[in-house]
Design an enzyme around this catalytic site. Structure first.
Site, PDB file in Angstrom:
ATOM      1  N   LYS A 167       0.919  -1.208   0.008  1.00 19.15           N
ATOM      2  CA  LYS A 167      -0.066   0.120  -0.021  1.00 19.15           C
ATOM      3  C   LYS A 167       0.959   1.191   0.198  1.00 19.15           C
ATOM      4  CE  LYS A 167      -3.774  -2.506   0.633  1.00 19.15           C
ATOM      5  NZ  LYS A 167      -4.730  -2.516  -0.423  1.00 19.15           N
ATOM      6  N   HIS A 286      -5.963 -13.910  -7.509  1.00 16.07           N
ATOM      7  CA  HIS A 286      -6.705 -12.747  -7.122  1.00 16.07           C
ATOM      8  C   HIS A 286      -8.203 -12.994  -7.738  1.00 16.07           C
ATOM      9  CE1 HIS A 286      -8.326  -9.196  -5.610  1.00 16.07           C
ATOM     10  NE2 HIS A 286      -7.409  -9.052  -4.837  1.00 16.07           N
TER      11      HIS A 286
END
Length: 470
Positions: A167, A286
């Protein structure tokens, strides 16, 4: 005497509603939740689904006489009420195996969830579950490596894998991205990952990211003496570019790559899984875009189907939600599709949303990945829910630590090892979660700060897609 061709339109149930049919072991079985238009009989709605997802069309056609329709047609063999829902019902349909190309999840889904979902006689339609016959499973490659081989490659045993997503997910340069990877891995994480939407953007081209990440992984390995890794997202504009990225990851001696299997598509995913199997690479998957397809309780495809399809198409890890974090998913439903990722046989169990027995034979299992809004306070519950054959990924729960990503990683590692130790000692880790974590925090200032930082953070929202059980 030759068959006579009778032109015209007849009701679907005359041909495709067969309540006396006993499914064969080689049949592919599907359970649909159907909500028909007002006034249309259940049998007609269910038969229409069977017809339009197999051999039927709206009118009788002369070319039916050129084949054996009785052999190839889908058959609705059972209808059940949906508990607590007077509008909808379950339709159970059996499909002959010869309707599907061997090993092609793309072909299976094209038939089962193709045009029929736009059928006017239906208000809503949802594919709840599929029973894949062993004869089909044996034609699929499945996970490139599986749980046992992945543990051997990473040298991690007796606990879940521990990771995080980098992040901010977008906007970092390649060099700064690699710096964050290094901080997390040296702090105690096993793995870090690209987020689903980091591919090759103007602020960070893929080759630059791969090179800086590889440098960070190798440096962290040298400092800690542990095997480390990073999921390099190879999802790309074209299959050719996807394979180019995978090849470069291999050249850099990286152990694992990543693919967004729903947006990328099952054809691309199966191809990449085959490449990983041949080249000794692990494959992280994912599920970006899944909620568009699976969240509505009456329309779409349930995630348990998408999870089963992924195991067949190929992947070593798959995101499954967290139960306790920020994403949709109740405990029993999540356990149901985790079973279908990891176990060799999963019995029918409506309390977990499994409508059929599913035999996976010797197909390797897939690590369940818990990711999305989780932090150290969730660790005991995550270990209890997901068990050892999982990967627990703390994004904000790592980088949001007041002392930085390395401290956040250390806090998560201490919390995990404390919970594993307590479980192995026979303690009830969910009931004793606070005591276990507070005891560990006495010897870890990083964990103590993390517990204080996130002590009030909860995601207590009701589940939208609930199990249909009473």
């Amino acid at each position: 005497m030759s068959k006579k061709y009778d032109a015209g339109v007849k009701e679907y149930r005359d041909t495709y509603w067969t309540p006396d049919y006993v499914p064969l072991d080689t049949d592919l079985l599907a359970c649909f939740k159907c909500t028909g238009q007002e006034g249309v009989p259940r049998e007609e709605v269910a038969a229409a689904v069977a017809a339009e997802s197999s051999t039927g069309t709206w009118s009788t056609v002369w070319s039916e006489l050129l084949t054996d329709l009785e052999f190839y047609k889908g058959r609705c063999y059972r209808i059940e009420d949906v508990p607590g829902d007077k509008e909808s019902f379950y339709a159970f349909i059996a499909y002959p195996l010869d309707l599907f190309e061997e090993g092609s999840i793309t072909n299976v889904l094209t038939s089962l969830v193709g045009n029929v979902f736009g059928f006017k006689a239906l208000r809503h339609l949802r594919l709840e579950d599929i029973r894949f016959p062993m004869a089909f499973i044996k034609t699929c490659g499945g996970p490139p490596n599986g749980i046992v081989v992945e543990r051997d490659r990473l040298n991690k045993y007796g606990r879940p894998l521990l990771g995080c997503t980098i992040k901010p997910k977008l906007g970092l340069s390649g060099k700064n991205y690699g710096r964050v990877v290094y901080e997390c891995l040296r702090g105690g994480l096993d793995l870090t990952k690209d987020d689903e939407n980091i591919n090759s953007q103007p602020f960070q081209r893929w080759r630059e990211r791969f090179e800086f990440v590889a440098e960070a992984v190798k440096l962290a390995q040298q400092e800690t003496g542990e095997v480390k890794g990073h999921y390099l997202n190879c999802t790309a504009t074209t299959p050719e570019e996807m394979y180019e990225r995978a090849e470069f990851a291999k050249e850099l001696d990286m152990p694992i790559i990543m693919h967004d299997y729903i947006t990328g598509g099952f054809t691309a995913n199966t191809g990449l899984a085959n490449w990983c199997r041949k080249n000794g690479m692990l494959l992280h998957i994912h599920r970006a875009m899944h909620a568009v397809i699976d969240r509505h309780p009456k329309h779409g495809i349930h995630f348990r189907v998408l999870a089963k399809c992924l195991r067949l198409s190929g992947g070593d890890q798959l995101h499954t939600g967290t139960v306790v974090g920020k994403l949709e998913g109740d405990r029993q439903t999540t356990l149901g599709y985790i079973d279908n990722l990891r176990e060799s046989f999963v019995p029918e169990d409506r309390s977990r949303g499994n409508f059929f027995d599913q035999d996976w034979g010797s197909m390797p299992g897939v690590f369940a990945v818990a990711s999305g809004g989780i932090h150290v306070w969730h660790m005991p519950a995550l270990l209890a829910i997901f068990g050892d054959d999982s990967c627990l990924q703390f994004g904000g729960g790592t980088h949001g630590h007041p002392w930085g990503s390395a401290a956040g990683a250390a806090a998560n590692r201490v919390a995990l090892e404390a919970c594993v130790k307590a479980r192995n000692a026979g303690r009830e880790i969910e009931k004793e979660s606070r005591d276990i974590l507070m005891e560990a925090a006495k010897h870890s200032p990083e964990l103590a700060i993390a517990l204080e930082t996130w002590k009030e953070i909860k995601f207590e929202f009701d589940t939208v897609d609930k199990l249909d059980v009473q």
